[in-house]
Structure formats: structure tokens, C-alpha cells
Design a protein around this motif. Structure first.
Motif, PDB file in Angstrom:
ATOM      1  N   GLU A 120      43.116   4.580 -29.932  1.00 14.54           N
ATOM      2  CA  GLU A 120      41.903   4.653 -29.142  1.00 14.54           C
ATOM      3  C   GLU A 120      42.227   4.719 -27.656  1.00 14.54           C
ATOM      4  OE1 GLU A 120      38.934   2.154 -32.156  1.00 14.54           O
ATOM      5  OE2 GLU A 120      39.402   1.393 -30.160  1.00 14.54           O
ATOM      6  N   ARG A 121      41.276   5.242 -26.926  1.00 11.54           N
ATOM      7  CA  ARG A 121      41.421   5.278 -25.474  1.00 11.54           C
ATOM      8  C   ARG A 121      41.396   3.848 -24.943  1.00 11.54           C
ATOM      9  NH1 ARG A 121      38.007   9.845 -22.463  1.00 11.54           N
ATOM     10  NH2 ARG A 121      38.938  10.888 -24.264  1.00 11.54           N
ATOM     11  N   GLU A 122      42.325   3.558 -24.016  1.00  9.83           N
ATOM     12  CA  GLU A 122      42.425   2.201 -23.515  1.00  9.83           C
ATOM     13  C   GLU A 122      42.435   2.156 -21.999  1.00  9.83           C
ATOM     14  OE1 GLU A 122      46.069   0.382 -24.810  1.00  9.83           O
ATOM     15  OE2 GLU A 122      47.319   1.731 -23.614  1.00  9.83           O
ATOM     16  N   PHE A 123      41.960   1.041 -21.501  1.00  8.04           N
ATOM     17  CA  PHE A 123      41.897   0.811 -20.068  1.00  8.04           C
ATOM     18  C   PHE A 123      43.298   0.679 -19.474  1.00  8.04           C
ATOM     19  CE2 PHE A 123      40.529  -0.852 -16.094  1.00  8.04           C
ATOM     20  CZ  PHE A 123      41.309  -1.962 -15.800  1.00  8.04           C
ATOM     21  N   VAL A 124      43.495   1.262 -18.305  1.00  8.43           N
ATOM     22  CA  VAL A 124      44.760   1.126 -17.579  1.00  8.43           C
ATOM     23  C   VAL A 124      44.525   0.405 -16.257  1.00  8.43           C
ATOM     24  CG1 VAL A 124      46.684   2.325 -16.487  1.00  8.43           C
ATOM     25  CG2 VAL A 124      45.721   3.207 -18.628  1.00  8.43           C
ATOM     26  N   ALA A 125      43.586   0.928 -15.448  1.00  9.12           N
ATOM     27  CA  ALA A 125      43.339   0.336 -14.131  1.00  9.12           C
ATOM     28  C   ALA A 125      41.987   0.784 -13.614  1.00  9.12           C
ATOM     29  CB  ALA A 125      44.430   0.751 -13.149  1.00  9.12           C
ATOM     30  N   ARG A 126      41.428   0.004 -12.697  1.00  5.82           N
ATOM     31  CA  ARG A 126      40.180   0.374 -12.044  1.00  5.82           C
ATOM     32  C   ARG A 126      40.215  -0.126 -10.617  1.00  5.82           C
ATOM     33  NH1 ARG A 126      36.687  -4.005 -11.540  1.00  5.82           N
ATOM     34  NH2 ARG A 126      34.814  -2.746 -11.312  1.00  5.82           N
ATOM     35  N   ILE A 127      39.405   0.505  -9.776  1.00  3.51           N
ATOM     36  CA  ILE A 127      39.352   0.112  -8.378  1.00  3.51           C
ATOM     37  C   ILE A 127      37.923   0.218  -7.897  1.00  3.51           C
ATOM     38  CG2 ILE A 127      39.884   2.443  -7.530  1.00  3.51           C
ATOM     39  CD1 ILE A 127      41.565   1.057  -5.317  1.00  3.51           C
ATOM     40  N   THR A 128      37.499  -0.745  -7.098  1.00  2.00           N
ATOM     41  CA  THR A 128      36.134  -0.737  -6.587  1.00  2.00           C
ATOM     42  C   THR A 128      35.956   0.352  -5.531  1.00  2.00           C
ATOM     43  OG1 THR A 128      36.771  -2.477  -5.044  1.00  2.00           O
ATOM     44  CG2 THR A 128      35.716  -3.151  -7.094  1.00  2.00           C
ATOM     45  N   TRP A 129      34.711   0.573  -5.155  1.00  4.22           N
ATOM     46  CA  TRP A 129      34.436   1.761  -4.353  1.00  4.22           C
ATOM     47  C   TRP A 129      35.032   1.703  -2.977  1.00  4.22           C
ATOM     48  CZ3 TRP A 129      31.112   2.204  -0.010  1.00  4.22           C
ATOM     49  CH2 TRP A 129      30.423   1.032   0.325  1.00  4.22           C
ATOM     50  N   MET A 130      35.228   0.524  -2.425  1.00  2.00           N
ATOM     51  CA  MET A 130      35.872   0.443  -1.124  1.00  2.00           C
ATOM     52  C   MET A 130      37.353   0.092  -1.250  1.00  2.00           C
ATOM     53  SD  MET A 130      34.242   1.299   1.536  1.00  2.00           S
ATOM     54  CE  MET A 130      35.026   0.400   2.883  1.00  2.00           C
ATOM     55  N   GLY A 131      37.807  -0.017  -2.463  1.00  2.00           N
ATOM     56  CA  GLY A 131      39.228  -0.286  -2.664  1.00  2.00           C
ATOM     57  C   GLY A 131      39.636  -1.732  -2.471  1.00  2.00           C
ATOM     58  N   GLN A 132      38.628  -2.633  -2.397  1.00  2.00           N
ATOM     59  CA  GLN A 132      39.010  -4.033  -2.151  1.00  2.00           C
ATOM     60  C   GLN A 132      39.602  -4.696  -3.373  1.00  2.00           C
ATOM     61  OE1 GLN A 132      35.751  -2.925  -1.994  1.00  2.00           O
ATOM     62  NE2 GLN A 132      34.678  -3.855  -0.292  1.00  2.00           N
ATOM     63  N   THR A 133      39.157  -4.266  -4.535  1.00  2.00           N
ATOM     64  CA  THR A 133      39.557  -4.953  -5.757  1.00  2.00           C
ATOM     65  C   THR A 133      40.118  -3.965  -6.755  1.00  2.00           C
ATOM     66  OG1 THR A 133      37.811  -6.595  -5.445  1.00  2.00           O
ATOM     67  CG2 THR A 133      38.832  -6.472  -7.612  1.00  2.00           C
ATOM     68  N   ALA A 134      41.306  -4.252  -7.226  1.00  2.00           N
ATOM     69  CA  ALA A 134      41.938  -3.444  -8.267  1.00  2.00           C
ATOM     70  C   ALA A 134      42.219  -4.340  -9.469  1.00  2.00           C
ATOM     71  CB  ALA A 134      43.228  -2.816  -7.753  1.00  2.00           C
ATOM     72  N   SER A 135      42.061  -3.784 -10.648  1.00  2.00           N
ATOM     73  CA  SER A 135      42.328  -4.508 -11.883  1.00  2.00           C
ATOM     74  C   SER A 135      43.232  -3.676 -12.753  1.00  2.00           C
ATOM     75  CB  SER A 135      41.021  -4.795 -12.639  1.00  2.00           C
ATOM     76  OG  SER A 135      40.085  -5.464 -11.826  1.00  2.00           O
ATOM     77  N   TYR A 136      44.074  -4.350 -13.547  1.00  2.00           N
ATOM     78  CA  TYR A 136      45.053  -3.656 -14.367  1.00  2.00           C
ATOM     79  C   TYR A 136      45.100  -4.245 -15.773  1.00  2.00           C
ATOM     80  CZ  TYR A 136      46.640  -2.142  -9.774  1.00  2.00           C
ATOM     81  OH  TYR A 136      46.690  -1.619  -8.502  1.00  2.00           O
ATOM     82  N   ALA A 137      45.440  -3.381 -16.705  1.00  8.15           N
ATOM     83  CA  ALA A 137      45.737  -3.858 -18.046  1.00  8.15           C
ATOM     84  C   ALA A 137      47.029  -4.667 -18.001  1.00  8.15           C
ATOM     85  CB  ALA A 137      45.887  -2.681 -19.001  1.00  8.15           C
ATOM     86  N   ASP A 138      47.125  -5.651 -18.868  1.00  6.76           N
ATOM     87  CA  ASP A 138      48.338  -6.478 -18.895  1.00  6.76           C
ATOM     88  C   ASP A 138      49.583  -5.632 -19.125  1.00  6.76           C
ATOM     89  OD1 ASP A 138      46.785  -9.303 -20.635  1.00  6.76           O
ATOM     90  OD2 ASP A 138      46.799  -8.723 -18.524  1.00  6.76           O
ATOM     91  N   SER A 139      49.433  -4.565 -19.892  1.00  5.28           N
ATOM     92  CA  SER A 139      50.591  -3.736 -20.253  1.00  5.28           C
ATOM     93  C   SER A 139      51.184  -2.985 -19.066  1.00  5.28           C
ATOM     94  CB  SER A 139      50.192  -2.741 -21.338  1.00  5.28           C
ATOM     95  OG  SER A 139      49.123  -1.925 -20.893  1.00  5.28           O
ATOM     96  N   VAL A 140      50.414  -2.830 -17.991  1.00  2.00           N
ATOM     97  CA  VAL A 140      50.919  -2.082 -16.828  1.00  2.00           C
ATOM     98  C   VAL A 140      50.975  -2.938 -15.569  1.00  2.00           C
ATOM     99  CG1 VAL A 140      50.021   0.067 -17.776  1.00  2.00           C
ATOM    100  CG2 VAL A 140      48.665  -1.189 -16.088  1.00  2.00           C
TER     101      VAL A 140
END
Length: 121
Positions: A44-64
């Protein structure tokens, strides 16, 4: 009409680095969170990373976590995924997503066609 176009994938050796890019067109870009997802064959498609619109907050999957950095350049309407110390398990089709803010593929409305990453051991 929103369009997302990914690039930067390729075939590399374990331990190498890649920088993926996603260019957004067709609507206001600055107000969206952006995400990167990947899908390996048969999985299945899985989450890798995301970033908020101003770039203040980034989130990552544990695997990366610790090997990937997501960042964006709103002036270029582009979001990037810098990947290092690549592993064979990072192999997959990498998608850029917009129009959402969460960690699930179902949270996002707009998708690119993907860029292929193949990591050989």
C-alpha cells in the motif's frame, strides 16, 4: 486544475542520496501542507514526510527519520525530499500530494504521477 509533477528519481546504490522535487501549478500553493508518499510493488501507499505551508513543521515516517529532509520553496512552488543513506527498502514509486494536511493518503486530494526510486544493495 491542480497539477503536481515529480522528478529526481533514479536507480542508485545503497548508501547513495537523491533529491526529489515536486512542482505545483494551477492554484495557490502557499496555503497547502504538502506530503510525500511512496508505494512499493505489492504494498500500500505509505506516508514518508509532510511539511506545513510555511515550512515551520516537518514530520517523517519512522522508517526515514534522520535520513530524509522535506523542505519547500514557495517562490518556486516546489517541495523537495532530500534522501540520504538510501536502503533497498526505500525502493518504490514516490508521490507528491497536496490539498490535505495529514499522514494518510486519503487526507490528500491532489497527486502527481510519481517518480521511481530503485535502491540496489
Amino acid at each position: 486544475q491542480v497539477q503536481l509533477v515529480e522528478s529526481g528519481g533514479g536507480s542508485v546504490q545503497a548508501g547513495d542520496s537523491l533529491r526529489l522535487s515536486c512542482v505545483v501549478s494551477g492554484r495557490g500553493f502557499n496555503n497547502d501542507a504538502m506530503g510525500w508518499f511512496r508505494q512499493a510493488p505489492g504494498k500500500e501507499r505509505e506516508f514518508v514526510a509532510r511539511i506545513t505551508w510555511m515550512g515551520q513543521t516537518a514530520s517523517y515516517a519512522d522508517s526515514v527519520q534522520g535520513r530524509c529532509t522535506i523542505f519547500r520553496d514557495n517562490s518556486k512552488k516546489t517541495v523537495y525530499l532530500q534522501m540520504s543513506s538510501l536502503k533497498p527498502e526505500d525502493t518504490g514509486l514516490y508521490y507528491c500530494a497536496a490539498g490535505g494536511s495529514g499522514w494518510s493518503p486519503s487526507d490528500y486530494t491532489y497527486w502527481g504521477r510519481g517518480t521511481q526510486v530503485i535502491v540496489s544493495s
